[in-house]
Motif scaffolding. Sequence first.
Motif, PDB file in Angstrom:
ATOM      1  N   VAL A  39       0.852  -1.193   0.000  1.00  0.00           N
ATOM      2  CA  VAL A  39       0.000   0.000   0.000  1.00  0.00           C
ATOM      3  C   VAL A  39       0.884   1.237   0.000  1.00  0.00           C
ATOM      4  O   VAL A  39       0.656   2.179  -0.769  1.00  0.00           O
ATOM      5  CB  VAL A  39      -0.961   0.003   1.216  1.00  0.00           C
ATOM      6  N   HIS A  40       1.912   1.238   0.821  1.00  0.00           N
ATOM      7  CA  HIS A  40       2.854   2.365   0.885  1.00  0.00           C
ATOM      8  C   HIS A  40       3.524   2.579  -0.472  1.00  0.00           C
ATOM      9  O   HIS A  40       3.637   3.709  -0.958  1.00  0.00           O
ATOM     10  CB  HIS A  40       3.897   2.113   1.970  1.00  0.00           C
ATOM     11  N   TYR A  41       3.954   1.488  -1.099  1.00  0.00           N
ATOM     12  CA  TYR A  41       4.632   1.568  -2.394  1.00  0.00           C
ATOM     13  C   TYR A  41       3.728   2.231  -3.446  1.00  0.00           C
ATOM     14  O   TYR A  41       4.128   3.184  -4.108  1.00  0.00           O
ATOM     15  CB  TYR A  41       5.049   0.167  -2.848  1.00  0.00           C
ATOM     16  N   VAL A  42       2.497   1.727  -3.583  1.00  0.00           N
ATOM     17  CA  VAL A  42       1.592   2.248  -4.608  1.00  0.00           C
ATOM     18  C   VAL A  42       1.182   3.690  -4.296  1.00  0.00           C
ATOM     19  O   VAL A  42       1.145   4.538  -5.189  1.00  0.00           O
ATOM     20  CB  VAL A  42       0.352   1.342  -4.770  1.00  0.00           C
ATOM     21  N   ALA A  43       0.896   3.974  -3.034  1.00  0.00           N
ATOM     22  CA  ALA A  43       0.455   5.322  -2.650  1.00  0.00           C
ATOM     23  C   ALA A  43       1.535   6.369  -2.895  1.00  0.00           C
ATOM     24  O   ALA A  43       1.223   7.551  -3.058  1.00  0.00           O
ATOM     25  CB  ALA A  43       0.031   5.335  -1.185  1.00  0.00           C
ATOM     26  N   ASN A  44       2.793   5.934  -2.963  1.00  0.00           N
ATOM     27  CA  ASN A  44       3.894   6.876  -3.182  1.00  0.00           C
ATOM     28  C   ASN A  44       4.370   6.940  -4.629  1.00  0.00           C
ATOM     29  O   ASN A  44       5.330   7.646  -4.933  1.00  0.00           O
ATOM     30  CB  ASN A  44       5.056   6.552  -2.238  1.00  0.00           C
ATOM     31  N   LEU A  45       3.694   6.228  -5.521  1.00  0.00           N
ATOM     32  CA  LEU A  45       3.990   6.344  -6.951  1.00  0.00           C
ATOM     33  C   LEU A  45       3.429   7.672  -7.458  1.00  0.00           C
ATOM     34  O   LEU A  45       2.506   8.233  -6.853  1.00  0.00           O
ATOM     35  CB  LEU A  45       3.327   5.199  -7.719  1.00  0.00           C
ATOM     36  N   PRO A  46       3.935   8.165  -8.584  1.00  0.00           N
ATOM     37  CA  PRO A  46       3.313   9.352  -9.181  1.00  0.00           C
ATOM     38  C   PRO A  46       1.822   9.075  -9.412  1.00  0.00           C
ATOM     39  O   PRO A  46       1.430   7.967  -9.791  1.00  0.00           O
ATOM     40  CB  PRO A  46       4.059   9.525 -10.499  1.00  0.00           C
ATOM     41  N   ILE A  99      -6.778   0.888  -2.287  1.00  0.00           N
ATOM     42  CA  ILE A  99      -5.391   1.068  -1.853  1.00  0.00           C
ATOM     43  C   ILE A  99      -5.206   2.456  -1.248  1.00  0.00           C
ATOM     44  O   ILE A  99      -4.641   2.605  -0.157  1.00  0.00           O
ATOM     45  CB  ILE A  99      -4.414   0.844  -3.030  1.00  0.00           C
ATOM     46  N   LEU A 100      -5.687   3.478  -1.940  1.00  0.00           N
ATOM     47  CA  LEU A 100      -5.523   4.843  -1.437  1.00  0.00           C
ATOM     48  C   LEU A 100      -6.337   5.076  -0.169  1.00  0.00           C
ATOM     49  O   LEU A 100      -5.887   5.789   0.738  1.00  0.00           O
ATOM     50  CB  LEU A 100      -5.876   5.851  -2.523  1.00  0.00           C
ATOM     51  N   ALA A 101      -7.511   4.455  -0.072  1.00  0.00           N
ATOM     52  CA  ALA A 101      -8.300   4.574   1.155  1.00  0.00           C
ATOM     53  C   ALA A 101      -7.551   3.951   2.332  1.00  0.00           C
ATOM     54  O   ALA A 101      -7.532   4.516   3.432  1.00  0.00           O
ATOM     55  CB  ALA A 101      -9.665   3.915   0.975  1.00  0.00           C
TER      56      ALA A 101
END
Length: 90
Positions: free
Chosen positions: A50-57, A79-81
């Motif tokens: 979740v951290h990885y995806v949320a920190n992508l552009p 994921i963002l929620a």
Amino acid sequence: MSNPSTIKAEPNSNSGPRWDDPASLHRSNDGGGLLSELKTLRHGTLAELVHYVANLPEDEQPGYAIEKAGDHRLSIGEILALSRRSDFPH
């Protein structure tokens, strides 16, 4: 994620996400299916992915999904929620 118990309408002690559950990162359009494991881009805990995806552009985020311990495929909205939850382990 666990579902709250309906007994006495009280949530059980495991009502939040299990952040340490194993998960895998996939392209959102990889089709899933029987060969889904072969299409895995990365393994980690639910929290790590979740951290990885949320920190992508922002424009790249919709291209990913997280498969959580074989029981649920999380879309970018989910994921963002999760990344915004107060109990999310940063």
